[in-house]
Write an enzyme that holds these catalytic residues in place. Structure first.
Site, PDB file in Angstrom:
ATOM      1  N   ARG A   1     -46.787 -22.301  20.094  1.00 52.80           N
ATOM      2  CA  ARG A   1     -46.923 -22.933  21.399  1.00 52.80           C
ATOM      3  C   ARG A   1     -47.654 -22.083  22.419  1.00 52.80           C
ATOM      4  O   ARG A   1     -48.446 -22.589  23.215  1.00 52.80           O
ATOM      5  CB  ARG A   1     -45.536 -23.313  21.930  1.00 52.80           C
ATOM      6  CG  ARG A   1     -44.885 -24.412  21.125  1.00 52.80           C
ATOM      7  CD  ARG A   1     -43.456 -24.672  21.543  1.00 52.80           C
ATOM      8  NE  ARG A   1     -42.913 -25.820  20.810  1.00 52.80           N
ATOM      9  CZ  ARG A   1     -41.673 -26.244  20.923  1.00 52.80           C
ATOM     10  NH1 ARG A   1     -40.831 -25.602  21.724  1.00 52.80           N
ATOM     11  NH2 ARG A   1     -41.252 -27.296  20.244  1.00 52.80           N
TER      12      ARG A   1
ATOM     13  N   GLY B   1     -23.950 -29.043  25.356  1.00 52.27           N
ATOM     14  CA  GLY B   1     -25.116 -29.348  24.541  1.00 52.27           C
ATOM     15  C   GLY B   1     -24.816 -29.016  23.094  1.00 52.27           C
ATOM     16  O   GLY B   1     -23.658 -28.882  22.691  1.00 52.27           O
ATOM     17  N   LEU B   2     -25.865 -28.860  22.290  1.00 50.19           N
ATOM     18  CA  LEU B   2     -25.630 -28.601  20.872  1.00 50.19           C
ATOM     19  C   LEU B   2     -24.816 -27.337  20.647  1.00 50.19           C
ATOM     20  O   LEU B   2     -23.903 -27.316  19.820  1.00 50.19           O
ATOM     21  CB  LEU B   2     -26.966 -28.507  20.139  1.00 50.19           C
ATOM     22  CG  LEU B   2     -27.691 -29.840  19.933  1.00 50.19           C
ATOM     23  CD1 LEU B   2     -29.009 -29.616  19.212  1.00 50.19           C
ATOM     24  CD2 LEU B   2     -26.825 -30.815  19.150  1.00 50.19           C
TER      25      LEU B   2
END
Length: 646
Positions: free
Chosen positions: A338, A43-44
């Site tokens: 969030r 992934g990143l």
């Protein structure tokens, strides 16, 4: 109790990283060619680390279970990436990004690591622009920014609703350049199943070729875990179906401490569950909260009529709508963090004001379309609207979206020090796989920032401090006893699974466990639910190992065998999550104990007793893990109750 050494450099906060880099040991180019580094995950974090280390001259072996690094779950990130460049001239700074991240994490993150993250954030944008990432631009040609939750400035760089995809393509191109040069050897469709430790140091991994079933041994002078989080333990989450926590769990069992497992993020902007046979959930980017307004009916009878299909949301008059985030948090409105937005949505639905199935609220763009015009809204969010319409079969330009919170990200992970090294020398963890930067709640657009910061700008420095002592360490043969023993652990576990030949499928156990995990250790927890979870999960683990049925053979492509191993790990991870949540008698960020809340229903911390990072040490299958604590000391900010009202 072992004392954890976080290796935080001396000096003022703003100078710690500079001082570290000035004093770190280096490996010269000729010696780098003698050193092998294993990176697990593409992934990143993993792709950027592999590309950077190879560009520096190290020999890199990179592993991913996907058929291509381009399929890493980082590609699914939508809304953007944070950086303190202050292009909007709205008061942003490195310190403000640092402060917002600490506050957003409810004062449960390590100051030095978070400040370094904010400090290198601007470099990430420069790197990605140089790679050709097509960030949005404003009329003057500068990169555009938008707002995200938990901040009162616009610092989020974006590429419509596909930022993760564009960033991953940049990192992927950098990685494949090194593959083409021969400095990176890429092992796709390979899954790490064990860590090899020699004389107390990480020296390699055991991996399974997922196409042939062959078990392989691989040596490395150092090993880097970049495999993401464990959110799929809940079965229904926004993660890709293959995302798993197994690599992190295997290194935990080899001696790497596991930190803050109870800190799991619930994302407020997901498409609600629509059936019993659903296999995953879909995220609607937090960027939508820039222009969308969240509401439920003010009157219960209106909510009931909507649920019964007798009333449409467009028929609810403006004065009969409760824009509850704007009402409760006037200073931040729809852009609260969030965890705050998720709990607020749950509270409204639990009180009987939910729409759809009763577990949904509206995200409405009518005001934005009237104010900006449909064309502008399409330019900003068009691909997200299209995705929503394909899944729900409803036009969000004409009817408000329905959203509800869902499992998205895990702030907990492998414990690492300032150098991103675990408690096993030579073993590093980067990106979502470690616990490092987000405390008890991650702010939106910070996951991409952390993954690329770790891979491009932190690990390439810190790993040299360790490898400088390894330039005379010869490459080991994988016939060493430790490699043989580690492979035997893997094969015996696989054989044990295959020989059970029970009656129940892997998905049966995963769905059943995931539902229990959500109910007992989900958005809200209690002492009673957590104690129940510990008993239930132990029973589930026993049932799994006596009645699982895995078709096929171990010596072939066998997705059910892959899933079985991951689900076995998920059940054990769930036990540690419940244990960690039960220990922490407070509410903070994504960890919400119903016994510990303010009169207004907000998370209530206990800083006197719980201002520490929990770090769990594995003690064996039949023994309880041991808790270690890393005390959190805040010298540069004032710790306070989070307030997003003013």
């Amino acid at each position: 109790m072992a004392k954890l050494n976080s290796k935080i450099p001396e000096g003022p906060l703003s100078r710690k990283w500079s001082n570290y880099k000035a004093e770190q040991r280096l490996v010269n180019p000729a010696n780098k060619r003698k050193i092998d580094v294993i990176v697990v995950g593409t992934g990143l974090a993993g792709a950027s680390a592999s590309a950077s280390l190879a560009e520096m001259g190290f020999n890199v072996k990179t592993f991913c279970y996907q058929d291509s690094p381009r399929r890493a779950h980082s590609i699914a990130a939508q809304g953007g990436i944070n950086a303190a460049k202050n292009y909007q001239n709205d008061g942003d700074s490195v310190y403000r990004l640092f402060y917002d991240t600490i506050k957003g994490g409810d004062y449960r993150a390590r100051e030095a690591n978070v400040y370094r993250l904010a400090e290198v954030s601007g470099l990430i944008i420069d790197q990605c622009v140089a790679q050709g990432v097509p960030f949005a631009r404003e009329y003057g040609g500068l990169l555009d920014n938008r707002s995200f939750g938990g901040a009162q400035v616009s610092r989020t760089f974006y590429a419509r609703g596909q930022t993760g995809q564009q960033l991953l393509l940049g990192a992927y191109s950098a990685l494949m350049r090194q593959v083409n040069k021969g400095t990176v050897k890429l092992f796709s469709r390979h899954e790490m199943l064990n860590l090899v430790v020699v004389d107390g140091k990480a020296r390699g991994i055991i991996a399974r070729d997922m196409v042939t079933g062959k078990i392989e041994r691989h040596f490395g002078h150092a090993v880097v875990i970049a495999t993401g989080g464990y959110g799929n333990a809940f079965f229904l989450s926004t993660n890709a179906m293959g995302s798993n926590g197994s690599a992190a769990w295997q290194v935990y069992k080899k001696g790497a401490f596991f930190s803050n497992p109870a800190y799991v993020q619930i994302h407020p902007t997901c498409i609600p569950v629509h059936g019993d046979f659903q296999s995953k959930l879909t995220l609607m980017s937090e960027s939508l909260r820039n222009d969308g307004r969240i509401w439920v009916p003010k009157k219960k009878e209106d909510a009931e009529a909507i649920r019964a299909g007798k009333l449409k949301p467009t028929q609810i008059a403006e004065e009969d709508r409760d824009y509850y985030l704007e009402r409760r948090y006037p200073a931040f409105g729809n852009l609260v963090p969030r965890d705050v937005a998720s709990r607020a949505a749950k509270e409204r639905c639990d009180a009987g004001y939910g729409v759809g199935s009763g577990l949904a609220v509206y995200l409405d763009f009518a005001d934005a379309i009237n104010r900006l015009g449909r064309k502008v809204v399409e330019e900003r969010y068009g691909n997200l609207f299209q995705m929503y319409e394909k899944i729900v079969d409803d036009n969000p330009y004409e009817t408000p979206m329905m959203i509800y919170p869902a499992i998205h990200y895990t702030m907990g992970g492998i414990w690492v020090d300032y150098e991103l090294m675990t408690t096993i020398p030579g073993l590093y963890a980067i990106g979502e796989a470690n616990f490092s930067d987000h405390g008890a709640n991650r702010l939106g657009a910070s996951a991409l920032m952390q993954g690329l910061a770790d891979g491009y700008f932190v690990l390439p420095y810190t790993i040299q401090n360790y490898l400088a002592d390894d330039i005379l360490t010869p490459r080991m043969t994988t016939n060493e006893k430790e490699f043989v023993d580690a492979e035997e652990e893997v094969t015996s576990r696989i054989d044990r699974m295959m020989q059970i030949n029970g009656k129940l499928s892997v998905d049966h156990f995963h769905k059943k466990f995931g539902l229990q995990l959500w109910d007992l250790v989900g958005m809200a927890r209690t002492k009673e639910s957590l104690e129940k979870a510990l008993v239930s999960f132990k029973e589930m683990r026993k049932a799994f190992w006596t009645d699982i049925k895995i078709p096929g053979s171990k010596d072939e492509f066998n997705p059910e065998l892959e899933k079985a191993a991951r689900v076995a790990d998920f059940i054990e991870i769930g036990e540690l999550m419940a244990r960690d949540a039960l220990m922490r008698e407070e509410s903070c960020g994504g960890h919400f104990r119903e016994e510990h809340q303010t009169e207004e229903g907000e998370a209530q911390r206990n800083d006197e007793k719980y201002m520490f990072v929990s770090a769990w040490e594995y003690k064996g299958e039949s023994q309880e893990p041991e808790l270690h604590k890393e005390e959190l000391i805040y010298e540069n900010i004032k710790v306070a109750q989070r307030n997003y009202k003013k």
